[in-house]
Scaffold this active site. Structure first.
Site, PDB file in Angstrom:
ATOM      1  N   HIS A  83      15.746  98.014  32.470  1.00 27.61           N
ATOM      2  CA  HIS A  83      16.668  98.166  33.613  1.00 27.61           C
ATOM      3  C   HIS A  83      17.284  99.567  33.666  1.00 27.61           C
ATOM      4  O   HIS A  83      17.791  99.968  34.706  1.00 27.61           O
ATOM      5  CB  HIS A  83      17.707  97.037  33.665  1.00 27.61           C
ATOM      6  CG  HIS A  83      18.849  97.126  32.711  1.00 27.61           C
ATOM      7  ND1 HIS A  83      18.892  96.427  31.522  1.00 27.61           N
ATOM      8  CD2 HIS A  83      20.021  97.804  32.771  1.00 27.61           C
ATOM      9  CE1 HIS A  83      20.035  96.674  30.901  1.00 27.61           C
ATOM     10  NE2 HIS A  83      20.736  97.503  31.634  1.00 27.61           N
ATOM     11  N   ASP A 219      13.427  93.559  27.639  1.00 23.35           N
ATOM     12  CA  ASP A 219      14.055  94.588  28.481  1.00 23.35           C
ATOM     13  C   ASP A 219      13.925  95.992  27.860  1.00 23.35           C
ATOM     14  O   ASP A 219      14.896  96.567  27.394  1.00 23.35           O
ATOM     15  CB  ASP A 219      15.528  94.215  28.680  1.00 23.35           C
ATOM     16  CG  ASP A 219      16.185  95.000  29.807  1.00 23.35           C
ATOM     17  OD1 ASP A 219      15.613  96.010  30.251  1.00 23.35           O
ATOM     18  OD2 ASP A 219      17.294  94.602  30.221  1.00 23.35           O
ATOM     19  N   SER A 646      23.606  99.723  27.145  1.00 23.65           N
ATOM     20  CA  SER A 646      22.232  99.328  27.433  1.00 23.65           C
ATOM     21  C   SER A 646      21.282 100.355  26.856  1.00 23.65           C
ATOM     22  O   SER A 646      21.440 101.554  27.073  1.00 23.65           O
ATOM     23  CB  SER A 646      22.008  99.237  28.932  1.00 23.65           C
ATOM     24  OG  SER A 646      22.427  97.994  29.379  1.00 23.65           O
TER      25      SER A 646
HETATM   26  N1  ARG Z   1      23.924  92.451  32.518  1.00 21.84           N
HETATM   27  C1  ARG Z   1      23.184  93.597  32.053  1.00 21.84           C
HETATM   28  C2  ARG Z   1      24.047  94.827  32.114  1.00 21.84           C
HETATM   29  O1  ARG Z   1      24.886  95.125  32.773  1.00 21.84           O
HETATM   30  C3  ARG Z   1      21.856  93.772  32.703  1.00 21.84           C
HETATM   31  C4  ARG Z   1      21.860  94.164  34.152  1.00 21.84           C
HETATM   32  C5  ARG Z   1      20.509  94.314  34.778  1.00 21.84           C
HETATM   33  N2  ARG Z   1      19.827  93.039  34.975  1.00 21.84           N
HETATM   34  C6  ARG Z   1      20.007  92.210  36.064  1.00 21.84           C
HETATM   35  N3  ARG Z   1      19.368  91.070  36.112  1.00 21.84           N
HETATM   36  N4  ARG Z   1      20.789  92.522  37.066  1.00 21.84           N
HETATM   37  O2  ARG Z   1      24.644  95.345  32.797  1.00 21.84           O
HETATM   38  N1  GLU Z   2      23.517  95.634  30.664  1.00 25.00           N
HETATM   39  C1  GLU Z   2      24.607  96.493  30.307  1.00 25.00           C
HETATM   40  C2  GLU Z   2      24.314  97.954  30.619  1.00 25.00           C
HETATM   41  O1  GLU Z   2      23.609  98.257  31.518  1.00 25.00           O
HETATM   42  C3  GLU Z   2      24.983  96.280  28.883  1.00 25.00           C
HETATM   43  C4  GLU Z   2      25.591  94.974  28.800  1.00 25.00           C
HETATM   44  C5  GLU Z   2      27.076  95.008  28.644  1.00 25.00           C
HETATM   45  O2  GLU Z   2      27.818  95.271  29.600  1.00 25.00           O
HETATM   46  O3  GLU Z   2      27.465  94.753  27.498  1.00 25.00           O
HETATM   47  O4  GLU Z   2      24.875  98.860  30.069  1.00 25.00           O
END
Ligand code: ARG
Ligand code: GLU
Length: 715
Positions: A83, A219, A646
């Site tokens: 991502h 990922d 991330s």
């Molecule tokens: N929750 C994770 C992070 O903030 C992954 C975000 C990307 N994936 C998604 N399905 N939107 O940010």
């Molecule tokens: N998915 C998150 C990112 O893009 C990391 C997850 C979190 O917020 O801990 O940085």
């Protein structure tokens, strides 16, 4: 029973107490190093950060300003999340070469793909420059003057502090303005795409599984840093050569178990761990619920259309995912803050602090902070709420309103800066709008508008409602605007923007859609924004004094770490399951079996490539299987992470790579405000799954060969 409880208090409690926190890697000696060793770490603080020799920090660059990456070969190969690499993978994708859908692998270096604007930044060294930054500040009278002086000092220091010509100086504030650290950095701008799995692996589970444990997403994506002949940063050139890092991470295939030590290094973006209870109360009871309600309504409308119409699904998928990401996070955060009773914990902390202030005879300096916080948060309440409604409804989630707001800013530019500035902005805007309208569907947005304008008119603070939104019928208003406004199509927009400034502005003001946005924005810009800023500045100043009191009056053993600010941090803990609810227990490791259990052929979130299913059926895992013969996929631990982490490396006790951070568990997303080791977990892809995909699934043996693998010892 009594004995058990005693054991728990004596043994588990202190170990749990040693977790949480995001620490500055140059300041680990002492308490952190002792704790880390106690939790099982085998290396030293000097191995993690050193100015004299290569250390782990030399292998952890900031990726594209928002994510983290790590170097995993002597030839500058780096690993980050799928991502995080998404936009770059997408930009190389065409109908014939759909790398998002099918994946991409460079089997030779010549096949690696350059990326315009992508960069990675390494940290050369970190220094405390607090006294230099705060020189001449204390004597200034107002907060605004102080802030201005600090900004001036920082600008001068960035220019004058010693560094090599190819490096940059960056000064950042820590502990809300109580400490300033200088980061000397090196930024590489020739970073090429090396590999990415198909989205059905790299994004497996998509939004349904986002923030969720148990998780089964691969990922990850791979890039390579290129440098000039002297191994220094350089713009893209075909003559550039693979970067030779000062350090790269060996990858351990030894496997992990519950309670193993782990640490994560990376660039967490923003946390608010020291907010006073009054602020937390507002987030839990008012601000989060308001933002969630708006996004909930927008997402429901979009989802309805996306499920019925494939073209709309493609148009809205990426927007939907980004709106849904924080919507889901806020729901988890709100629940977690309630469940962990964060509010009472904060209140107790404040009471204790007040006692300490009195005992230390510091009433004059600190005695009134909490009272002032209380008044100030009560005063800012309506303004903060109005601001969130405006941001979420007008700027973020109703496209036609956000388009209108961009044009409103354009009119402001004309008023403040004149025709020339207006024309420059206008021409930029026309290009930007072309992209925005490509993924815009007026039928979807009309329904979103109807829902969101109704929320705005009925829920946002009444005193800031323009007359145009008083006693409205949202359905009628939506149909009127979408029938009559030119903002519903790119051609209509170009028509509005055609001509000189005067005639453009005249046309804009006659447009019903624009006129509505203007009426809402005028009230916001005049009556909400300036008052909010004024009170917010007060809170910032108070927060600095509050933080100073906490730092000064807490015992040495207190674990006080600075809030995240997109600088390099280290967090450590243990591989550990958790109990999300009564009678429910989660174990900390998932396997490929779970991927197959979730598999729904043809589904846009849970489909799988045939080859992966075949590898599963034949159990063709090579040396990447666990000792039980299964293929590990993801695991969780008590590391304290947030957005920006991330792509961060997850390391074992020896500093070898065992995984790649990409998410947190939903029940623990309140860790941005209050970290509880019982329920806060970060989610990582197992390094063995990554290698299995690279090697067995993609056949990119060339990549595995340049890595250094640590194999399990033979029994
Ligand atoms: N929750 C994770 C992070 O903030 C992954 C975000 C990307 N994936 C998604 N399905 N939107 O940010
Ligand atoms: N998915 C998150 C990112 O893009 C990391 C997850 C979190 O917020 O801990 O940085």
């Amino acid at each position: 029973m009594k004995f058990l409880r005693l054991l728990l208090i004596l043994f588990v409690a202190p170990l749990f107490a040693q977790q949480g926190g995001m620490w500055v890697p140059s300041l680990l000696k002492g308490m952190n190093e002792a704790e880390m060793k106690n939790l099982g770490m085998k290396i030293t603080a000097e191995d993690i950060y050193s100015v004299n020799k290569s250390s782990l920090k030399d292998a952890v660059p900031h990726f594209d300003g928002g994510c983290t990456a790590e170097v995993i070969s002597p030839k500058g190969l780096i690993l980050t999340n799928h991502h995080c690499g998404y936009d770059n993978i997408q930009s190389h994708s065409t109908v014939e070469h759909d790398y998002l859908t099918n994946g991409f692998w460079a089997y030779k270096m010549e096949e690696e793909l350059p990326n315009k604007d992508l960069f990675v930044t390494f940290i050369v060294r970190i220094e405390d420059v607090t006294s230099k930054v705060t020189e001449g500040v204390a004597s200034l009278a107002t907060e605004a003057e102080k802030q201005k002086k600090i900004q001036e000092n920082i600008a001068t220091l960035n220019k004058t502090l010693p560094k090599e010509s190819w490096q940059e100086n960056q000064i950042k504030t820590f502990f809300d303005g109580n400490q300033y650290l200088l980061f000397v950095t090196e930024t590489f701008r020739d970073v090429r795409l090396v590999g990415a799995p198909p989205s059905s692996i790299g994004k497996f589970g998509s939004d349904t599984d986002n923030w969720v444990w148990p998780r089964h997403t691969g990922d990850f994506s791979l890039f390579r840093i290129y440098a000039d002949k002297n191994n220094r940063p350089a713009e893209y050139s075909k003559d550039n050569v693979p970067y030779t890092p000062k350090h790269f991470f060996p990858i351990s295939l030894k496997g992990i178990q519950e309670n193993d030590f782990t640490m994560v290094m990376g660039y967490p973006g923003r946390t608010q761990e020291y907010l006073p209870s009054f602020a937390v109360e507002q987030i839990v009871n008012e601000l989060n619920p308001a933002k969630i309600e708006v996004r909930d309504a927008a997402l429901k409308v979009q989802d309805g259309f996306m499920r019925k119409d494939n073209a709309i699904k493609i148009q809205y998928a990426s927007k939907y995912a980004s709106v849904a990401n924080y919507w889901k996070k806020w729901i988890g955060e709100t629940k977690g803050l309630k469940k962990s009773d964060a509010l009472s914990i904060k209140q107790k902390f404040e009471k204790d602090l007040q006692t300490k202030i009195e005992k230390a005879g510091k009433q004059a300096e600190y005695g009134n902070i909490l009272n002032e916080f209380k008044t100030n948060y009560a005063n800012i309440r309506e303004y903060a709420l109005a601001r969130d409604y405006f941001t979420e409804v007008v700027q973020r989630n109703t496209e036609i309103l956000s388009f209108g707001f961009r044009l409103y800013q354009l009119e402001q530019v004309y008023n403040s800066k004149g025709e020339q500035a207006f024309n420059d902005r206008k021409n930029n805007a026309i290009t930007t709008f072309e992209g925005l309208y490509k993924d815009f569907n007026a039928n979807v947005d009309e329904k979103v508008f109807e829902q969101l304008i109704n929320i705005y008119a009925t829920k946002s603070p009444k005193q800031f409602l323009p007359s145009t939104l008083q006693n409205i019928n949202a359905t009628q208003l939506a149909s009127d605007i979408f029938k009559n406004s030119k903002l519903t199509s790119y051609n209509g927009l170009k028509e509005l923007l055609n001509g000189d400034a005067k005639s453009v502005i005249e046309k804009l003001n006659q447009d019903k859609g624009y006129a509505l946005v203007k009426s809402i924005s005028d009230v916001y810009i005049k009556n909400v924004f300036p008052r909010f800023e004024e009170m917010n500045l007060k809170n910032i100043a108070l927060q600095r004094t509050y933080m100073k009191a906490i730092l000064e009056l807490s015992p040495k053993s207190a674990r006080i770490f600075p809030d995240a600010n997109s600088t390099l941090r280290i967090t450590y803990g243990k591989v550990k399951g958790y109990k999300p609810a009564d009678a429910v227990t989660y174990t900390p490791i998932t396997y490929l079996d779970g991927v197959i259990e979730k598999y729904i052929p043809g589904d846009y979130e849970f489909d799988l490539p045939k080859k992966l299913v075949d590898l599963y059926n034949t159990k063709d895992y090579g040396r990447y299987a666990d000792k039980n013969g299964k293929m590990p996929v993801a695991f969780i631990a008590t590391n304290h992470t947030t957005g920006g982490n991330s792509g961060s490396p997850a390391l074992d006790a020896n500093g070898n790579l065992i995984g790649l951070n990409f998410d947190r568990v939903w029940e623990g997303t309140m860790s941005d405000i209050y970290y509880s080791p019982e329920i806060c977990r970060n989610i990582m892809v197992d390094a063995r799954y990554i290698l299995f995909i690279v090697d067995k699934f993609a056949g990119a043996k060339n990549l595995v060969e340049e890595m250094k693998l640590i194999l399990p010892s033979k029994k």
